[in-house]
Design a protein around this motif. Sequence first.
Motif, PDB file in Angstrom:
ATOM      1  N   SER A  64       0.943  -1.123   0.036  1.00 23.53           N
ATOM      2  CA  SER A  64       0.091   0.033   0.046  1.00 23.53           C
ATOM      3  C   SER A  64       0.968   1.157  -0.168  1.00 23.53           C
ATOM      4  O   SER A  64       0.245   2.373  -0.192  1.00 23.53           O
ATOM      5  N   VAL A  65       2.023   0.952   0.434  1.00 28.45           N
ATOM      6  CA  VAL A  65       2.835   2.315   0.246  1.00 28.45           C
ATOM      7  C   VAL A  65       3.456   2.713  -0.932  1.00 28.45           C
ATOM      8  O   VAL A  65       3.641   3.955  -1.164  1.00 28.45           O
ATOM      9  N   PHE A  66       3.712   1.798  -1.938  1.00 32.51           N
ATOM     10  CA  PHE A  66       4.182   2.327  -3.255  1.00 32.51           C
ATOM     11  C   PHE A  66       3.295   1.938  -4.229  1.00 32.51           C
ATOM     12  O   PHE A  66       2.739   0.772  -4.565  1.00 32.51           O
ATOM     13  N   SER A  67       2.859   2.957  -5.139  1.00 37.61           N
ATOM     14  CA  SER A  67       1.985   2.785  -6.276  1.00 37.61           C
ATOM     15  C   SER A  67       3.000   2.827  -7.625  1.00 37.61           C
ATOM     16  O   SER A  67       2.715   1.954  -8.508  1.00 37.61           O
ATOM     17  N   GLY A  68       3.515   3.865  -7.862  1.00 39.50           N
ATOM     18  CA  GLY A  68       4.470   4.079  -9.078  1.00 39.50           C
ATOM     19  C   GLY A  68       5.142   5.197  -8.859  1.00 39.50           C
ATOM     20  O   GLY A  68       5.054   6.230  -8.004  1.00 39.50           O
ATOM     21  N   VAL A  69       6.250   5.230  -9.587  1.00 35.95           N
ATOM     22  CA  VAL A  69       7.094   6.493  -9.594  1.00 35.95           C
ATOM     23  C   VAL A  69       7.909   6.994 -11.225  1.00 35.95           C
ATOM     24  O   VAL A  69       7.550   6.016 -12.014  1.00 35.95           O
ATOM     25  N   THR A  70       7.940   8.120 -11.420  1.00 36.90           N
ATOM     26  CA  THR A  70       8.574   8.356 -12.551  1.00 36.90           C
ATOM     27  C   THR A  70      10.034   8.773 -12.372  1.00 36.90           C
ATOM     28  O   THR A  70      10.531   9.378 -11.447  1.00 36.90           O
ATOM     29  N   VAL A  71      10.883   7.933 -13.133  1.00 37.87           N
ATOM     30  CA  VAL A  71      12.241   8.125 -13.020  1.00 37.87           C
ATOM     31  C   VAL A  71      12.813   8.873 -14.297  1.00 37.87           C
ATOM     32  O   VAL A  71      12.594   8.558 -15.265  1.00 37.87           O
ATOM     33  N   GLU A  73      16.116  10.275 -16.867  1.00 40.47           N
ATOM     34  CA  GLU A  73      17.440  10.243 -17.226  1.00 40.47           C
ATOM     35  C   GLU A  73      17.631  11.212 -18.280  1.00 40.47           C
ATOM     36  O   GLU A  73      17.168  11.156 -19.272  1.00 40.47           O
ATOM     37  N   GLY A  74      18.143  12.419 -17.751  1.00 34.79           N
ATOM     38  CA  GLY A  74      18.201  13.359 -18.710  1.00 34.79           C
ATOM     39  C   GLY A  74      16.739  14.020 -18.729  1.00 34.79           C
ATOM     40  O   GLY A  74      16.085  14.290 -17.787  1.00 34.79           O
ATOM     41  N   THR A  75      16.133  14.090 -20.064  1.00 36.07           N
ATOM     42  CA  THR A  75      14.636  14.511 -20.369  1.00 36.07           C
ATOM     43  C   THR A  75      13.912  13.345 -20.643  1.00 36.07           C
ATOM     44  O   THR A  75      12.466  13.703 -20.714  1.00 36.07           O
ATOM     45  N   ARG A  76      14.418  12.108 -20.426  1.00 34.38           N
ATOM     46  CA  ARG A  76      13.471  11.017 -20.818  1.00 34.38           C
ATOM     47  C   ARG A  76      12.886  10.359 -19.534  1.00 34.38           C
ATOM     48  O   ARG A  76      13.598  10.747 -18.522  1.00 34.38           O
ATOM     49  N   ARG A  77      11.722   9.870 -19.663  1.00 31.35           N
ATOM     50  CA  ARG A  77      11.064   9.569 -18.331  1.00 31.35           C
ATOM     51  C   ARG A  77      10.933   8.221 -18.613  1.00 31.35           C
ATOM     52  O   ARG A  77      10.679   7.556 -19.594  1.00 31.35           O
ATOM     53  N   MET A  78      11.041   7.333 -17.354  1.00 36.71           N
ATOM     54  CA  MET A  78      10.482   6.142 -17.272  1.00 36.71           C
ATOM     55  C   MET A  78       9.477   5.709 -16.107  1.00 36.71           C
ATOM     56  O   MET A  78       9.946   6.236 -14.891  1.00 36.71           O
ATOM     57  N   ILE A  79       8.660   5.230 -16.231  1.00 34.50           N
ATOM     58  CA  ILE A  79       7.669   4.527 -15.007  1.00 34.50           C
ATOM     59  C   ILE A  79       7.906   3.441 -14.513  1.00 34.50           C
ATOM     60  O   ILE A  79       7.776   2.450 -15.308  1.00 34.50           O
ATOM     61  N   ARG A 107      10.505  17.776 -12.733  1.00 33.84           N
ATOM     62  CA  ARG A 107      11.266  16.234 -11.900  1.00 33.84           C
ATOM     63  C   ARG A 107      11.288  17.188 -10.398  1.00 33.84           C
ATOM     64  O   ARG A 107      11.795  18.505 -10.426  1.00 33.84           O
ATOM     65  N   ALA A 108      11.382  16.371  -9.615  1.00 35.55           N
ATOM     66  CA  ALA A 108      11.726  16.864  -8.094  1.00 35.55           C
ATOM     67  C   ALA A 108      12.318  15.675  -7.414  1.00 35.55           C
ATOM     68  O   ALA A 108      12.198  14.540  -7.894  1.00 35.55           O
ATOM     69  N   PRO A 109      13.177  15.955  -6.328  1.00 32.79           N
ATOM     70  CA  PRO A 109      13.872  14.812  -5.633  1.00 32.79           C
ATOM     71  C   PRO A 109      12.821  13.872  -5.016  1.00 32.79           C
ATOM     72  O   PRO A 109      11.762  14.228  -4.450  1.00 32.79           O
ATOM     73  N   ALA A 110      13.303  12.660  -4.546  1.00 35.09           N
ATOM     74  CA  ALA A 110      12.186  11.888  -4.061  1.00 35.09           C
ATOM     75  C   ALA A 110      12.195  12.305  -2.489  1.00 35.09           C
ATOM     76  O   ALA A 110      11.184  12.092  -1.744  1.00 35.09           O
ATOM     77  N   MET A 111      13.207  12.587  -2.014  1.00 33.67           N
ATOM     78  CA  MET A 111      13.246  13.097  -0.508  1.00 33.67           C
ATOM     79  C   MET A 111      13.783  14.453  -0.299  1.00 33.67           C
ATOM     80  O   MET A 111      14.387  15.312  -1.051  1.00 33.67           O
ATOM     81  N   ASP A 112      13.238  15.133   0.629  1.00 38.36           N
ATOM     82  CA  ASP A 112      13.561  16.375   0.942  1.00 38.36           C
ATOM     83  C   ASP A 112      14.908  16.436   1.797  1.00 38.36           C
ATOM     84  O   ASP A 112      15.455  15.379   2.209  1.00 38.36           O
ATOM     85  N   GLY A 113      15.148  17.523   2.235  1.00 38.49           N
ATOM     86  CA  GLY A 113      16.546  17.572   3.112  1.00 38.49           C
ATOM     87  C   GLY A 113      16.500  16.803   4.520  1.00 38.49           C
ATOM     88  O   GLY A 113      17.481  16.549   5.051  1.00 38.49           O
ATOM     89  N   LEU A 114      15.274  16.680   5.032  1.00 35.83           N
ATOM     90  CA  LEU A 114      15.123  15.941   6.252  1.00 35.83           C
ATOM     91  C   LEU A 114      14.758  14.572   6.112  1.00 35.83           C
ATOM     92  O   LEU A 114      14.670  13.796   6.827  1.00 35.83           O
ATOM     93  N   GLY A 115      14.965  14.150   4.759  1.00 36.52           N
ATOM     94  CA  GLY A 115      14.831  12.723   4.474  1.00 36.52           C
ATOM     95  C   GLY A 115      13.459  12.147   4.487  1.00 36.52           C
ATOM     96  O   GLY A 115      13.349  10.944   4.432  1.00 36.52           O
ATOM     97  N   CYS A 116      12.594  13.284   4.441  1.00 38.26           N
ATOM     98  CA  CYS A 116      11.046  12.909   4.294  1.00 38.26           C
ATOM     99  C   CYS A 116      10.739  12.840   2.878  1.00 38.26           C
ATOM    100  O   CYS A 116      11.366  13.494   1.894  1.00 38.26           O
TER     101      CYS A 116
END
Length: 203
Positions: A64-71, A73-79, A107-116
């Motif tokens: 239930s924690v993980f549904s999907g994410v976009t990764v 590589e440069g300007t290319r996206r992978m789901i 694009r945005a980082p997966a985690m912020d500066g506090l690790g959240c």
Amino acid sequence: MRRGFKTEANAIVREVRSELLLARTSPLDVWHLAEHLGIAVVPLSDLSREAPEAVSYFGSRGKSVFSGVTVFEGTRRMIVFNDAHAAGRQASNIAHELSHGLLHHPRAPAMDGLGCRFWNRELEDEANWLSGALLVPEEATLLIVQRDWCVKEAAAKDGVTPTMIRFRINVTGARVRVQRSQARYAGFRGSKRRDDSVEGESK
């Protein structure tokens, strides 16, 4: 959501379905859309060699924690999507990530500066709305109500979850719109019968 976004989302839905030569009430194949957009879609289980612990956790106890994410590589996206979920849920998850791409969300980082976990509520709400509109457009919700399909039947037809069908019927106001349309039609029919009756008497 920002002013005018829902109108923008409906325009995107019409454009996408036009490009795919897809009727507005037909089921949308998210894999076909991903291919059309040039975005690779990878099931989480395919990464069992690279990340065995993550695949094991998110495929069972942490499903239930993980549904999907976009990764990126440069300007290319992978789901990467969680294929431990039911098929209808997978469609929603993939459509959500594709919506980020269609809306050109940065694009945005997966985690912020506090690790959240990094979370932009506005962008997530937009992707949620557009993904629902892609899978079950307004025209489809009206058809479902007009034909009095049960939620499970409609969900199976569109390849989504019953929860998605209920959500889209509610947010589009489909039931009220159909009821008003039927009431206007009944009023028109009644008025026409009265006019025909008067005309017949005058003859």
